[in-house]
Design an enzyme around this catalytic site. Structure first.
Site, PDB file in Angstrom:
ATOM      1  N   LEU A   1      71.290 -44.864 -18.789  1.00 18.23           N
ATOM      2  CA  LEU A   1      70.795 -43.699 -19.165  1.00 18.23           C
ATOM      3  C   LEU A   1      71.363 -43.087 -20.260  1.00 18.23           C
ATOM      4  O   LEU A   1      72.082 -43.606 -21.273  1.00 18.23           O
ATOM      5  CB  LEU A   1      72.108 -42.974 -18.182  1.00 18.23           C
ATOM      6  CG  LEU A   1      71.813 -44.099 -16.859  1.00 18.23           C
ATOM      7  CD1 LEU A   1      73.172 -43.229 -15.840  1.00 18.23           C
ATOM      8  CD2 LEU A   1      70.704 -43.309 -16.325  1.00 18.23           C
ATOM      9  N   ASP A   2      70.592 -41.742 -20.701  1.00 17.27           N
ATOM     10  CA  ASP A   2      70.630 -41.248 -21.597  1.00 17.27           C
ATOM     11  C   ASP A   2      72.500 -40.755 -21.964  1.00 17.27           C
ATOM     12  O   ASP A   2      73.480 -40.627 -20.647  1.00 17.27           O
ATOM     13  CB  ASP A   2      69.880 -39.839 -22.112  1.00 17.27           C
ATOM     14  CG  ASP A   2      68.402 -39.943 -21.578  1.00 17.27           C
ATOM     15  OD1 ASP A   2      68.616 -41.647 -21.942  1.00 17.27           O
ATOM     16  OD2 ASP A   2      68.455 -38.848 -21.097  1.00 17.27           O
ATOM     17  N   LYS A   3      72.789 -41.219 -23.370  1.00 19.70           N
ATOM     18  CA  LYS A   3      74.067 -40.550 -22.982  1.00 19.70           C
ATOM     19  C   LYS A   3      74.775 -39.647 -22.095  1.00 19.70           C
ATOM     20  O   LYS A   3      75.755 -38.906 -21.765  1.00 19.70           O
ATOM     21  CB  LYS A   3      74.403 -39.808 -24.655  1.00 19.70           C
ATOM     22  CG  LYS A   3      76.311 -39.806 -24.503  1.00 19.70           C
ATOM     23  CD  LYS A   3      76.220 -38.529 -26.672  1.00 19.70           C
ATOM     24  CE  LYS A   3      77.510 -38.610 -26.827  1.00 19.70           C
ATOM     25  NZ  LYS A   3      77.066 -37.917 -28.788  1.00 19.70           N
TER      26      LYS A   3
ATOM     27  N   ARG B   1      63.861 -36.220 -17.169  1.00 25.55           N
ATOM     28  CA  ARG B   1      63.103 -35.001 -18.704  1.00 25.55           C
ATOM     29  C   ARG B   1      62.226 -34.719 -18.823  1.00 25.55           C
ATOM     30  O   ARG B   1      61.557 -33.399 -19.061  1.00 25.55           O
ATOM     31  CB  ARG B   1      64.796 -34.906 -19.602  1.00 25.55           C
ATOM     32  CG  ARG B   1      65.743 -35.521 -18.900  1.00 25.55           C
ATOM     33  CD  ARG B   1      66.145 -36.095 -20.696  1.00 25.55           C
ATOM     34  NE  ARG B   1      67.025 -34.736 -21.884  1.00 25.55           N
ATOM     35  CZ  ARG B   1      67.774 -35.307 -22.397  1.00 25.55           C
ATOM     36  NH1 ARG B   1      68.305 -36.834 -22.688  1.00 25.55           N
ATOM     37  NH2 ARG B   1      68.093 -34.435 -23.710  1.00 25.55           N
TER      38      ARG B   1
END
Length: 315
Positions: free
Chosen positions: A136-138, A235
């Site tokens: 997962l992205d930060k 996104r």
């Protein structure tokens, strides 16, 4: 104490096949690339020898496989609080908070989820990527899957590649959606800004499905599911549809404010500095028991507070 090697005889019906193909069928708990690497290093032997992966087999040969631990990165264990949703001897699922980097990298050698995992379960040091199956992205919160043994990690990575792991997200996007939909657009690295992804026809296939959960005056609360798992996929796809995720610092564009917005709403929207995206549910078959696991984690406090303000404004 070293683990005993796995020993099998090559079945007669595999005669004529390439050795690496035969090994992949005989030992499905390991990836073909890993078996090939072990063969080249001498960790896999055939009748006591190390033939080439492309050599044809006769059938009846004795194969020994000595599984080799493969630490993925030089990461140090750290005491980092983990929200463990599920754990057994084979795997675990954690609920990652927003702001926590998954893997060590440039500028993030310590303080990552991987560092915390190595402290929680030292056996993960022996696995590629410390057993982490996806990422997962930060600044995206939510559920992450970790295999705790080499066999389990391989099986889960294979399930992911075969789209047998269902991943569901909730998100708040800019604009008012009239209904759900599908975004089927290939994604690749941006030709100029290498930290961004973009829609490009020579990119990798990517499919995102979304449905509407709630509509607000200038935003929509949606449920999202992935058929593929490209970097920044949700996104990029929502931004491509001109409904970028609220708070997205990379793809979000201008702040969306409804007419006559209250001070509370304006303040909430301006201070929500991450993409409003949460990995809320995982569904997959347990690699050992075969049981279907359905694991959930509700959105974190900042996400729920955002929804509360949007609901109050809409009412």
């Amino acid at each position: 104490m070293k683990a005993e090697p796995k020993v099998m005889l090559i079945p007669a019906q595999m005669a004529g096949k390439r050795l690496d193909q035969a090994l992949a069928r005989m030992f499905p708990e390991y990836s073909r690339s890993r078996l090939k690497a072990w063969l080249l290093s001498g960790a896999v032997t055939v009748d006591g020898k190390s033939p080439r992966p492309s050599d044809a087999v006769d059938g009846g040969e004795r194969v020994e496989v000595r599984a080799v631990a493969e630490p993925a990165v030089a990461a140090a264990p750290e005491l980092i609080g983990l929200d463990v949703i599920y754990e057994d001897a084979a795997l675990m699922v954690v609920n990652k908070p927003a702001g926590l980097v998954v893997h060590p990298g440039a500028g993030n050698a310590r303080g990552t989820l991987m560092n915390g995992l190595l402290n929680h379960a030292s056996e993960l040091q022996k696995l590629p990527r410390a057993g982490i199956v996806h990422r997962l992205d930060k600044d995206t919160s939510g559920l992450l899957l970790i295999g705790k043994t080499l066999e389990t990690h391989t099986a889960l990575v294979r399930q992911l590649a075969e789209r047998a792991i269902a991943r569901f997200y909730v998100a708040v996007c800019n604009g008012v959606l009239t209904g759900g939909g599908i975004v089927d657009e290939p994604i690749g690295r941006h030709p100029v800004d290498r930290k961004r992804m973009c829609i490009r026809q020579d990119g990798r296939p990517a499919v995102t499905r979304y449905t509407v959960l709630e509509r607000f005056r200038a935003h929509t609360y949606i449920s999202v599911s992935l058929e593929t798992g490209r970097t920044h996929q949700i996104r990029v796809h929502l931004a491509h549809r001109r409904h970028a995720l609220l708070g997205d610092p990379t793809y979000g564009g201008r702040l969306a404010l409804p007419a006559r917005a209250s001070d509370a709403l304006i303040d909430t929207l301006r201070t929500f500095k991450r993409q409003a995206l949460h990995a809320t549910r995982l569904e997959f078959a347990h690699p050992v028991s075969g049981e279907t696991l359905r694991l959930e984690a509700p959105p974190p406090a900042d996400f729920e507070a955002l929804l509360a303000v949007l609901r109050k404004d809409a009412s």
